[in-house]
Scaffold this active site. Structure first.
Site, mmCIF file in Angstrom:
data_model
loop_
_atom_site.group_PDB
_atom_site.id
_atom_site.type_symbol
_atom_site.label_atom_id
_atom_site.label_comp_id
_atom_site.label_asym_id
_atom_site.label_seq_id
_atom_site.Cartn_x
_atom_site.Cartn_y
_atom_site.Cartn_z
ATOM 1 N N ASP A 29 0.366 -1.069 -0.006
ATOM 2 C CA ASP A 29 -0.136 0.132 0.119
ATOM 3 C C ASP A 29 0.300 1.274 0.196
ATOM 4 O O ASP A 29 1.948 1.681 -0.892
ATOM 5 C CB ASP A 29 -1.100 0.069 0.963
ATOM 6 C CG ASP A 29 -1.968 0.729 0.768
ATOM 7 O OD1 ASP A 29 -1.917 1.901 0.558
ATOM 8 O OD2 ASP A 29 -3.556 -0.023 0.515
ATOM 9 N N HIS A 62 -3.771 4.713 4.007
ATOM 10 C CA HIS A 62 -4.482 4.316 3.827
ATOM 11 C C HIS A 62 -3.937 2.083 4.497
ATOM 12 O O HIS A 62 -4.205 1.919 5.246
ATOM 13 C CB HIS A 62 -4.822 4.108 2.282
ATOM 14 C CG HIS A 62 -5.592 3.058 1.458
ATOM 15 N ND1 HIS A 62 -5.532 1.791 1.102
ATOM 16 C CD2 HIS A 62 -6.905 2.983 1.741
ATOM 17 C CE1 HIS A 62 -6.407 1.215 1.004
ATOM 18 N NE2 HIS A 62 -7.753 1.881 0.482
ATOM 19 N N SER A 104 -11.221 -1.838 0.320
ATOM 20 C CA SER A 104 -9.604 -1.537 0.863
ATOM 21 C C SER A 104 -10.033 -2.079 2.388
ATOM 22 O O SER A 104 -9.084 -2.972 2.910
ATOM 23 C CB SER A 104 -9.628 0.096 1.302
ATOM 24 O OG SER A 104 -9.504 0.064 -0.331
#
Ligand code: NAG
Ligand code: NAG
Ligand code: NAG
Ligand code: NAG
Ligand code: NAG
Ligand code: CA
Ligand code: CA
Ligand code: CA
Length: 556
Positions: free
Chosen positions: A84, A125, A301
């Site tokens: 990520d 994230h 996600s």
């Protein structure tokens, strides 16, 4: 109707002597009955771990991690890599589980995948995903990871101006003997018009990963199905639709689909993302940048790392599991639970496995998975059979769909006979005056229909079409592929369209010998028994309701 029944009973009680009894909502669990006591402040807000109805959610709709934890599985000895935008590995809830040796920064080529700072915390994230998997338990900080004693590695690879094949390939093949599970919450743009997938090096790296990773048992690649909503189709995403990845969709906390969920026949199972209601606590609670916590992680996600956590629990229960075992276990133990898709029905395939076009085989069940994993015998060798190929030009027109059939013996009599299906790929070359209006269905010999491609209203390509594109379905898992497969290609939409199909090749993947015939029979029988039991309970309820109603009307 259950609430009504309760009301009727309480009315009746006043009228006559009638023994009262309680009815509990199915799936209901009282958090006090679950012997999990964590000091972490966000733990009770992590409804995806233990759903007691927090944030307007549906009780019991969760990953059933409590059962796996109670059996002693918490992810010990398993390393999960988050591919990520980096991980805040200084975070006090992550630092103790961070595996620095297995981490790397491919965005800036150094061993420190720390997120790049921006004012809006754009690069949060990976840190949020890492917390879902490996946040430490009982330390009074944030919440608890699904596999809270697992190790998490950071692979920073999303934060550079352009993605390259070599960055992707390097990431998914980073330390394949140390990293067990790779979690990816990215893919081609979810704009509803892109058709794209892994390039040459990445494909090779994935193939090497499943064949050679983890001492030959295979790297586990977990993939988010995509956030393109009903406008996109995850079978147009070559990462999510790959046989080598486990593609995970998401449900919200009351069991419905999230607005950003994409549907497709290659999704294997589901986990959870945020609630649809504007309840500020319905999001996914996890770690955030710079030592913070958040209640607001969301998207598919958020779903993929939860699955990676569940797989870590299964790997601790049985480190011998291969990449295919993990898919079989997901198929067998995922549950419909209270998932609800307003568009697509839940159906049973030819061997009785229940699936849905958006949720796959349902929500992952960590307790069920570790129990089955513990007893699991590695599935038999996998074979590949080209069942047939039609390479003639066929016209397609609006209002006049093309129907093709391939009748196959599934390579019976040859070394590569496939008798029990795992994945099925349909490789198609087709062009169209409007690609987005194309839709393709396929029906197996046992009668299972897969929607291989749905309409994508935003895709107005009229040049490229699909060039040997492998559409994949998981819906025919366990079926006997011998017989006639039917492909239907048509147009949906307002304007008349035309196109030309140039190739349909049907590829079967699976085993010759029964993979887990005991398990599948047992599973099906228990599901049958359960559905009978529910029917009986429902009959009972209805009978009680009827007699009470008639009693009431007589007494009034
Ligand atoms: C949970 O732990 C807290 C703090 O250690 C304690 O005060 C509480 O009584 C415990 N609850 C249960 C149900 O064990
Ligand atoms: C994040 O943590 C820092 C330091 O602990 C704190 O000052 C800040 O207010 C937090 N930010 C948010 C958005 O919670
Ligand atoms: C894993 O495989 C080894 C070697 O084949 C075997 O001895 C062991 O019992 C297996 N473990 C489990 C949990 O199945
Ligand atoms: C599709 O391919 C056929 C044959 O190659 C060609 O004649 C036709 O113009 C193409 N149609 C579109 C919409 O590209
Ligand atoms: C494919 O199946 C869907 C859903 O059942 C249906 O709406 C659609 O018309 C079918 N398309 C073709 C080409 O058969
Ligand atoms: Ca760095
Ligand atoms: Ca914690
Ligand atoms: Ca997509």
């Amino acid at each position: 109707s259950r609430a009504q029944l309760g009301f009727v009973i309480s009315c009746v009680k006043n009228v006559m002597e009638q023994e009262g009894f309680s009815r509990q909502k199915r799936g209901y669990r009282n958090i006090n009955d679950i012997e999990v006591n964590m000091s972490d402040p966000l733990f009770t807000k992590q409804w995806y771990l233990i759903n007691t109805g927090q944030a307007d959610g549906t009780p019991g709709l969760d990953l059933n991690v409590a059962e796996a934890w109670q059996l002693g599985y918490t992810g010990k000895g398993v390393t999960i890599a988050i591919m990520d935008d980096g991980i805040d590995y200084l975070h006090p809830d992550l630092a103790s589980n961070y595996n620095a040796d297995a981490s790397y920064d491919f965005s800036s080529n150094d061993p420190f995948p720390f997120p790049r700072y921006t004012d809006d915390w754009f690069n949060s994230h990976g840190t949020r995903c890492a917390g879902e998997v490996s946040a430490a338990a009982n330390n009074n900080i944030c919440g608890v990871g699904v596999a809270y004693n697992s190790k998490v590695a950071g692979i920073r690879m999303l934060d550079q101006p352009f993605m390259t094949d070599i960055i992707e390939a390097s990431s998914i093949s980073h330390m394949p003997q140390i990293i067990d599970i790779y979690s990816a919450s990215w893919g081609p743009t979810d704009d509803g018009k892109t058709v794209d997938g892994p390039r040459e090096l990445t494909l090779q790296a994935m193939a090497d990963g499943v064949n050679k990773g983890r001492g030959g048992k295979g790297s586990i690649y977990v993939w988010a199905s995509g956030d393109g909503g009903s406008y996109d189709d995850c079978n147009c995403d070559g990462y999510a639709s790959s046989m080598w990845t486990i593609s995970i969709n998401s449900a919200i906390n009351d069991g419905r689909t999230a607005l950003y969920d994409e549907s497709c026949s290659s999704t294997l199972a589901s986990t959870f993302s945020n609630g649809r209601k504007r309840n500020p606590e319905a999001g996914v609670a996890t770690t955030d940048l710079y030592g913070n916590c958040t209640l607001r992680h969301s998207g598919t996600s958020a779903a993929a790392p939860e699955a990676a956590g569940v797989f870590a629990l299964a790997l601790e229960a049985n480190p011998n599991l291969t990449w295919r075992d993990m898919q079989h276990l997901s198929v067998l133990t995922s549950k419909r639970n209270q998932l609800h898709d307003e568009v697509h029905q839940w159906r049973r395939n030819g061997v009785g496995l229940e699936f849905n076009h958006l949720f796959g085989y349902g929500v992952l069940d960590a307790g069920g998975m570790v129990k089955m994993a513990k007893e699991w015998k590695t599935v038999p060798e996998r074979f590949h059979c080209v069942a047939g190929s039609i390479q003639e030009v066929h016209k397609i027109q609006s209002g006049n769909k093309l129907v093709l059939a391939i009748t196959t013996e599934a390579c019976q009599g040859k070394d590569n006979f496939v008798r029990y299906l795992e994945h099925v790929q349909t490789v198609v070359t087709v062009n169209a005056s409007r690609r987005g209006d194309l839709n393709i269905n396929m029906t197996s010999p046992m009668g299972t229909k897969s929607i291989l491609l749905s309409r994508r209203p935003r895709d107005d390509d009229s040049k490229v079409g699909f060039d040997k594109w492998p559409f994949m379905t998981t819906h025919t898992w366990g079926e006997d592929p011998r017989g006639t497969w039917v492909l239907e290609v048509g147009f949906q939409g307002d304007e008349p369209q035309r196109g030309v199909l140039k190739e349909w090749t049907l590829m079967l993947h699976g085993t010759q010998s029964a993979p887990y015939i005991d398990q599948i029979v047992r599973d099906y029988q228990s599901k049958l028994a359960m559905s009978k039991k529910e029917e009986l309970e429902e009959e009972l309820d209805e009978a009680v309701e009827r007699s009470l109603k008639s009693l009431l009307s007589k007494n009034n």
